[in-house]
Design an enzyme around this catalytic site. Structure first.
Site, PDB file in Angstrom:
ATOM      1  N   ASN A  88     -15.407 -46.761 -61.521  1.00 33.02           N
ATOM      2  CA  ASN A  88     -14.063 -47.393 -61.202  1.00 33.02           C
ATOM      3  C   ASN A  88     -12.833 -46.659 -61.197  1.00 33.02           C
ATOM      4  OD1 ASN A  88     -12.578 -49.221 -61.059  1.00 33.02           O
ATOM      5  ND2 ASN A  88     -12.506 -50.047 -63.557  1.00 33.02           N
ATOM      6  N   LYS A 120     -10.047 -47.143 -60.904  1.00 30.29           N
ATOM      7  CA  LYS A 120      -8.693 -47.955 -61.391  1.00 30.29           C
ATOM      8  C   LYS A 120      -7.554 -47.252 -60.201  1.00 30.29           C
ATOM      9  CE  LYS A 120     -10.360 -48.023 -65.676  1.00 30.29           C
ATOM     10  NZ  LYS A 120     -10.401 -48.277 -67.530  1.00 30.29           N
ATOM     11  N   HIS A 165     -13.583 -57.709 -65.067  1.00 27.57           N
ATOM     12  CA  HIS A 165     -13.025 -56.130 -65.855  1.00 27.57           C
ATOM     13  C   HIS A 165     -12.193 -56.920 -66.656  1.00 27.57           C
ATOM     14  CE1 HIS A 165     -11.289 -52.487 -66.587  1.00 27.57           C
ATOM     15  NE2 HIS A 165     -12.673 -51.967 -66.637  1.00 27.57           N
ATOM     16  N   GLU A 184      -9.254 -55.560 -68.137  1.00 26.70           N
ATOM     17  CA  GLU A 184      -7.907 -55.279 -67.305  1.00 26.70           C
ATOM     18  C   GLU A 184      -7.616 -56.594 -66.872  1.00 26.70           C
ATOM     19  OE1 GLU A 184      -8.281 -51.292 -65.876  1.00 26.70           O
ATOM     20  OE2 GLU A 184      -8.418 -50.418 -67.933  1.00 26.70           O
ATOM     21  N   GLU A 236     -19.043 -54.170 -71.331  1.00 28.48           N
ATOM     22  CA  GLU A 236     -17.859 -53.364 -71.841  1.00 28.48           C
ATOM     23  C   GLU A 236     -16.980 -53.547 -73.487  1.00 28.48           C
ATOM     24  OE1 GLU A 236     -17.129 -50.810 -68.540  1.00 28.48           O
ATOM     25  OE2 GLU A 236     -15.236 -52.380 -68.011  1.00 28.48           O
ATOM     26  N   GLY A 250     -11.289 -46.832 -72.196  1.00 31.30           N
ATOM     27  CA  GLY A 250     -10.200 -46.125 -72.374  1.00 31.30           C
ATOM     28  C   GLY A 250      -9.653 -45.303 -73.057  1.00 31.30           C
ATOM     29  N   SER A 301     -15.538 -45.537 -72.180  1.00 33.73           N
ATOM     30  CA  SER A 301     -15.462 -43.814 -72.636  1.00 33.73           C
ATOM     31  C   SER A 301     -16.927 -43.519 -72.746  1.00 33.73           C
ATOM     32  CB  SER A 301     -14.243 -43.560 -74.447  1.00 33.73           C
ATOM     33  OG  SER A 301     -13.345 -44.258 -73.941  1.00 33.73           O
TER      34      SER A 301
HETATM   35  C1  PEP Z   1     -13.340 -48.794 -67.309  1.00 29.45           C
HETATM   36  O1  PEP Z   1     -12.133 -49.249 -66.767  1.00 29.45           O
HETATM   37  O2  PEP Z   1     -14.466 -49.933 -66.613  1.00 29.45           O
HETATM   38  C2  PEP Z   1     -14.121 -47.748 -68.156  1.00 29.45           C
HETATM   39  C3  PEP Z   1     -15.444 -48.427 -68.440  1.00 29.45           C
HETATM   40  O3  PEP Z   1     -12.880 -47.054 -68.412  1.00 29.45           O
HETATM   41  P1  PEP Z   1     -13.335 -45.777 -69.465  1.00 29.45           P
HETATM   42  O4  PEP Z   1     -14.671 -45.303 -68.535  1.00 29.45           O
HETATM   43  O5  PEP Z   1     -12.494 -45.093 -69.140  1.00 29.45           O
HETATM   44  O6  PEP Z   1     -13.529 -45.900 -70.534  1.00 29.45           O
END
Ligand code: PEP
Length: 248
Positions: free
Chosen positions: A9, A11, A94, A96, A166, A172, A212
């Protein structure tokens, strides 16, 4: 046995030229990889990346979509437009989108329904906040997100869904959930889907972990029975780091 699936992803990152360059390198690197790979570039780069990836094991996803077929929705993109741009998948729900853009389970469910109707496979995201985990509400939240987000999805259609667990506190932040924490959440998720659609279907739904993920922690996560892959944000932006995750 579910084939491992690694999704990137990106983003709101990468220009068209940067995305094309990444896709060309990936096409070479992953030509013979026995894994499913998905890239979710920003809207502006979807078509260009899709053209490069044609015939490779890397599939194209959008990061979001609107629930309406067409019309006066300034700034939005429909499912049919994503299919037209070459997408097979779309990320829906997601965290976000849930937090920054106030998307709730009802709206997310509308998007899942429309995506499936349009032949897009949803990568449906769920996950609890830190506060919810610390007050021991994780499983209640996951159950609610699954039941409401996948409301009115038939057993036939659910087969085309991918679930991404997630935890919001791990996205992040550099703070990864432990493989044991993730395994518990994934096996719970599989049970909830099994209660809705039966174990034969639930056992074959890929459940990805996101939060992460990096080259160092991916193999520990992937050693768990119910972790079928990863949704990777930050560490998917660099081809070398993403290739190490894919090759875990
Ligand atoms: C994501 O945004 O789906 C995600 C898992 O981000 P990160 O790997 O940066 O934590």
């Amino acid at each position: 046995m579910i084939k491992p699936l690694i999704a990137a992803n990106w983003k709101m990152n990468k220009t068209i030229a940067e995305a094309e360059d990444f896709a060309m390198q990936a096409k070479k690197k992953f030509a013979a990889i026995g894994r499913d790979i998905i890239f979710a570039p920003p809207y502006t780069a979807l078509y260009a990346v899709g053209k490069i990836l044609k015939g490779s094991p890397v599939h194209l996803a959008a990061q979001n979509m609107h629930w309406a077929e067409k019309g006066a929705f300034t700034g939005e993109v429909s499912a049919a437009m994503l299919v037209d741009a070459g997408c097979d998948y779309v990320i829906i729900g997601h965290s976000e989108r849930r937090t920054i853009f106030s998307e709730d389970n009802r709206l997310i469910n509308q998007k899942v329904v429309v995506a499936l109707k349009s032949n897009l496979k949803p990568i449906f995201c769920i996950g609890e906040t830190l506060e919810e985990r610390e007050s021991e509400k994780t499983f209640d939240i996951l159950r609610q997100q699954l039941q409401q987000g996948l409301n009115n999805i038939s057993s036939d259609d659910i087969r085309h869904c991918i679930i991404a667990y997630e935890p919001v506190w791990a996205i992040g932040t550099g703070r990864t959930a432990t493989p044991e924490q993730v395994e518990k959440a994934h096996s719970f998720t599989r049970k909830v889907i099994g209660n809705l659609h039966g174990a034969a279907i639930s056992d074959n739904i890929p459940i990805l972990y996101g939060g992460s993920v990096n080259p160092e922690n991916v193999s520990g996560l992937m050693s768990q029975r119910n972790i079928n892959g990863a949704l990777v944000g930050g560490a998917s932006l660099d081809i070398e780091s993403f290739a190490k995750i894919v090759g875990f």
